[in-house]
Design a protein around this motif. Structure first.
Motif, PDB file in Angstrom:
ATOM      1  N   ASN A 235       0.839  -1.193   0.000  1.00 23.07           N
ATOM      2  CA  ASN A 235       0.000   0.000   0.000  1.00 23.07           C
ATOM      3  C   ASN A 235       0.872   1.240   0.000  1.00 23.07           C
ATOM      4  OD1 ASN A 235      -1.954  -1.932   2.086  1.00 23.07           O
ATOM      5  ND2 ASN A 235      -2.864  -1.000   0.292  1.00 23.07           N
ATOM      6  N   LEU A 236       0.417   2.247  -0.699  1.00 21.24           N
ATOM      7  CA  LEU A 236       0.964   3.597  -0.549  1.00 21.24           C
ATOM      8  C   LEU A 236      -0.070   4.374   0.254  1.00 21.24           C
ATOM      9  CD1 LEU A 236       2.260   4.208  -4.187  1.00 21.24           C
ATOM     10  CD2 LEU A 236       3.662   3.856  -2.140  1.00 21.24           C
ATOM     11  N   ARG A 237       0.366   5.045   1.310  1.00 24.71           N
ATOM     12  CA  ARG A 237      -0.565   5.669   2.239  1.00 24.71           C
ATOM     13  C   ARG A 237      -0.349   7.174   2.311  1.00 24.71           C
ATOM     14  NH1 ARG A 237       1.991   1.701   5.221  1.00 24.71           N
ATOM     15  NH2 ARG A 237       2.836   3.282   6.605  1.00 24.71           N
ATOM     16  N   GLY A 238      -1.379   7.928   1.915  1.00 25.44           N
ATOM     17  CA  GLY A 238      -1.306   9.379   1.999  1.00 25.44           C
ATOM     18  C   GLY A 238      -1.501   9.857   3.422  1.00 25.44           C
ATOM     19  N   ASP A 239      -0.996  11.044   3.720  1.00 21.67           N
ATOM     20  CA  ASP A 239      -1.077  11.593   5.073  1.00 21.67           C
ATOM     21  C   ASP A 239      -2.498  11.960   5.477  1.00 21.67           C
ATOM     22  OD1 ASP A 239       1.467  11.316   5.957  1.00 21.67           O
ATOM     23  OD2 ASP A 239       2.116  13.332   5.416  1.00 21.67           O
ATOM     24  N   TRP A 240      -3.426  11.951   4.539  1.00 25.57           N
ATOM     25  CA  TRP A 240      -4.786  12.379   4.872  1.00 25.57           C
ATOM     26  C   TRP A 240      -5.723  11.195   4.986  1.00 25.57           C
ATOM     27  CZ3 TRP A 240      -7.794  11.518   0.427  1.00 25.57           C
ATOM     28  CH2 TRP A 240      -7.050  11.330  -0.742  1.00 25.57           C
ATOM     29  N   GLY A 241      -5.162   9.965   5.066  1.00 24.42           N
ATOM     30  CA  GLY A 241      -6.008   8.805   5.313  1.00 24.42           C
ATOM     31  C   GLY A 241      -6.272   7.950   4.086  1.00 24.42           C
ATOM     32  N   GLY A 242      -5.934   8.463   2.907  1.00 20.85           N
ATOM     33  CA  GLY A 242      -6.163   7.699   1.683  1.00 20.85           C
ATOM     34  C   GLY A 242      -5.110   6.626   1.462  1.00 20.85           C
ATOM     35  N   VAL A 243      -5.490   5.578   0.759  1.00 22.68           N
ATOM     36  CA  VAL A 243      -4.589   4.442   0.541  1.00 22.68           C
ATOM     37  C   VAL A 243      -4.701   3.937  -0.890  1.00 22.68           C
ATOM     38  CG1 VAL A 243      -4.059   2.078   1.255  1.00 22.68           C
ATOM     39  CG2 VAL A 243      -4.899   3.712   2.927  1.00 22.68           C
ATOM     40  N   LEU A 244      -3.569   3.644  -1.503  1.00 30.28           N
ATOM     41  CA  LEU A 244      -3.525   3.022  -2.821  1.00 30.28           C
ATOM     42  C   LEU A 244      -3.152   1.555  -2.675  1.00 30.28           C
ATOM     43  CD1 LEU A 244      -1.546   5.774  -4.738  1.00 30.28           C
ATOM     44  CD2 LEU A 244      -3.940   5.190  -5.080  1.00 30.28           C
ATOM     45  N   ASP A 245      -3.751   0.715  -3.519  1.00 30.39           N
ATOM     46  CA  ASP A 245      -3.437  -0.715  -3.539  1.00 30.39           C
ATOM     47  C   ASP A 245      -2.517  -0.999  -4.717  1.00 30.39           C
ATOM     48  OD1 ASP A 245      -5.207  -1.345  -1.347  1.00 30.39           O
ATOM     49  OD2 ASP A 245      -6.832  -0.878  -2.730  1.00 30.39           O
ATOM     50  N   CYS A 246      -1.371  -1.605  -4.421  1.00 27.25           N
ATOM     51  CA  CYS A 246      -0.319  -1.765  -5.433  1.00 27.25           C
ATOM     52  C   CYS A 246       0.225  -3.189  -5.423  1.00 27.25           C
ATOM     53  CB  CYS A 246       0.842  -0.808  -5.141  1.00 27.25           C
ATOM     54  SG  CYS A 246       0.339   0.918  -4.981  1.00 27.25           S
ATOM     55  N   GLU A 247       0.813  -3.562  -6.553  1.00 28.65           N
ATOM     56  CA  GLU A 247       1.481  -4.866  -6.662  1.00 28.65           C
ATOM     57  C   GLU A 247       2.662  -4.728  -7.618  1.00 28.65           C
ATOM     58  OE1 GLU A 247      -1.019  -8.130  -7.878  1.00 28.65           O
ATOM     59  OE2 GLU A 247       0.701  -9.416  -8.278  1.00 28.65           O
ATOM     60  N   VAL A 248       3.800  -5.256  -7.216  1.00 28.26           N
ATOM     61  CA  VAL A 248       4.986  -5.158  -8.063  1.00 28.26           C
ATOM     62  C   VAL A 248       4.814  -6.096  -9.264  1.00 28.26           C
ATOM     63  CG1 VAL A 248       7.492  -5.440  -8.195  1.00 28.26           C
ATOM     64  CG2 VAL A 248       6.438  -4.649  -6.059  1.00 28.26           C
ATOM     65  N   LEU A 249       4.963  -5.528 -10.471  1.00 24.08           N
ATOM     66  CA  LEU A 249       4.753  -6.297 -11.700  1.00 24.08           C
ATOM     67  C   LEU A 249       6.061  -6.688 -12.373  1.00 24.08           C
ATOM     68  CD1 LEU A 249       1.918  -4.187 -13.386  1.00 24.08           C
ATOM     69  CD2 LEU A 249       1.667  -6.265 -12.027  1.00 24.08           C
ATOM     70  N   ALA A 250       7.043  -5.808 -12.338  1.00 28.68           N
ATOM     71  CA  ALA A 250       8.286  -6.066 -13.068  1.00 28.68           C
ATOM     72  C   ALA A 250       9.448  -5.362 -12.387  1.00 28.68           C
ATOM     73  CB  ALA A 250       8.162  -5.576 -14.510  1.00 28.68           C
ATOM     74  N   VAL A 251      10.573  -6.067 -12.333  1.00 29.89           N
ATOM     75  CA  VAL A 251      11.798  -5.522 -11.737  1.00 29.89           C
ATOM     76  C   VAL A 251      12.980  -5.887 -12.629  1.00 29.89           C
ATOM     77  CG1 VAL A 251      13.411  -5.660  -9.799  1.00 29.89           C
ATOM     78  CG2 VAL A 251      10.949  -5.736  -9.364  1.00 29.89           C
ATOM     79  N   GLU A 252      13.714  -4.881 -13.093  1.00 32.84           N
ATOM     80  CA  GLU A 252      14.971  -5.116 -13.789  1.00 32.84           C
ATOM     81  C   GLU A 252      15.955  -4.152 -13.139  1.00 32.84           C
ATOM     82  OE1 GLU A 252      16.768  -4.976 -18.333  1.00 32.84           O
ATOM     83  OE2 GLU A 252      14.659  -4.549 -18.014  1.00 32.84           O
ATOM     84  N   PRO A 253      16.792  -4.641 -12.216  1.00 36.33           N
ATOM     85  CA  PRO A 253      17.574  -3.746 -11.354  1.00 36.33           C
ATOM     86  C   PRO A 253      18.285  -2.625 -12.119  1.00 36.33           C
ATOM     87  CG  PRO A 253      17.829  -5.990 -10.599  1.00 36.33           C
ATOM     88  CD  PRO A 253      17.021  -6.051 -11.874  1.00 36.33           C
ATOM     89  N   ASN A 254      18.164  -1.425 -11.589  1.00 35.96           N
ATOM     90  CA  ASN A 254      18.787  -0.216 -12.136  1.00 35.96           C
ATOM     91  C   ASN A 254      18.240   0.201 -13.504  1.00 35.96           C
ATOM     92  OD1 ASN A 254      20.513  -0.107  -9.852  1.00 35.96           O
ATOM     93  ND2 ASN A 254      21.846  -1.620 -10.818  1.00 35.96           N
ATOM     94  N   ARG A 255      17.169  -0.462 -13.972  1.00 39.46           N
ATOM     95  CA  ARG A 255      16.613  -0.138 -15.294  1.00 39.46           C
ATOM     96  C   ARG A 255      15.104   0.068 -15.286  1.00 39.46           C
ATOM     97  NH1 ARG A 255      20.412  -0.367 -19.131  1.00 39.46           N
ATOM     98  NH2 ARG A 255      18.819   0.171 -20.642  1.00 39.46           N
TER      99      ARG A 255
END
Lengths: 143, 143
Positions: B52-72
């Motif tokens: 989750n990414l959480r905003g300071d005002w109580g809001g929340v985003l739902d996230c999932e890591v899809l792709a990782v290519e280090p440094n790219r």
């Protein structure tokens, strides 16, 4: 006996501001000014009006005006719906303006954080300090 | 024939940054650094990790890591659930780092805004510019 289920916490932020209540009231209640220090919105100064506060990152709060006493008190719900109870927030924000010799005291209380909502509580504590800093910038600007 | 229902728009922000990709990558992938320029989070650098990414005002985003290519390349979903279709956002954020003679080019694309999501699109456009300004402050700080 204690009833833990109904125990909630509030975030309170107070500022002494060197402008009269009427000027601060405008910043609290005019949509284009609210957008500058808080969030984009479709606020209207009318009890029962439902509106949204919209963050720049896609998040949205569901709100409803609860109480209006011009230049003195403004209260609205500040709700965030989420499947996870930790994030599902039902809160009430109340602004209170009190005239002082040099301007006004502005008090904001956001009430309704559950015992398991520490992150939201901590975030609001930080967030309101940032919102108030921006509010003071808006007030300081020539009208 | 056109299929209007699948038409989406992207917000794209690019910056030339005078630091090597490896340093920028750390700021994109270490939770305590992400918290400084973007939002509080429980991010982990692992494909399939939900956070989750959480905003300071109580809001929340739902996230999932899809792709990782280090440094790219780093890609994750950036979803916001709301009953109102105008606010219900299903989007994908992709960061791409390209080495340059003086450091790196950082490109962010947030894809998935529907034709009726003008407010979210406009907000993201503003929001990412603010996030990137904070990211550059984090990078400029002595390590």
């Amino acid at each position: 006996m204690t009833n833990i289920a109904t125990e909630t916490r509030s975030v309170v932020v107070e500022r002494e501001i060197s402008y009269p209540p009427e000027k601060i009231w405008r910043a609290l209640t005019q949509p284009h000014l609210i957008a500058e220090w808080l969030m984009k919105n479709d606020f209207k100064l009318a009890v029962g009006h439902r509106f949204n506060l919209r963050g720049d990152w896609g998040g949205v709060l569901d709100c409803e005006v609860l109480a209006v006493e011009p230049n003195r008190t403004l209260s609205y719900t500040w709700n965030f719906a989420h499947d996870d109870a930790t994030y599902n927030l039902k809160s009430v924000v109340t602004f209170t303006l009190t005239p002082t010799a040099t301007g006004a005291r502005l008090r904001m209380e956001q009430a309704g954080f559950g015992p398991d909502q520490k992150q939201a509580f901590g975030g609001a504590n930080t967030g309101w300090r940032q919102f108030f800093a921006k509010l003071e910038q808006v007030l300081a600007r020539p009208e």
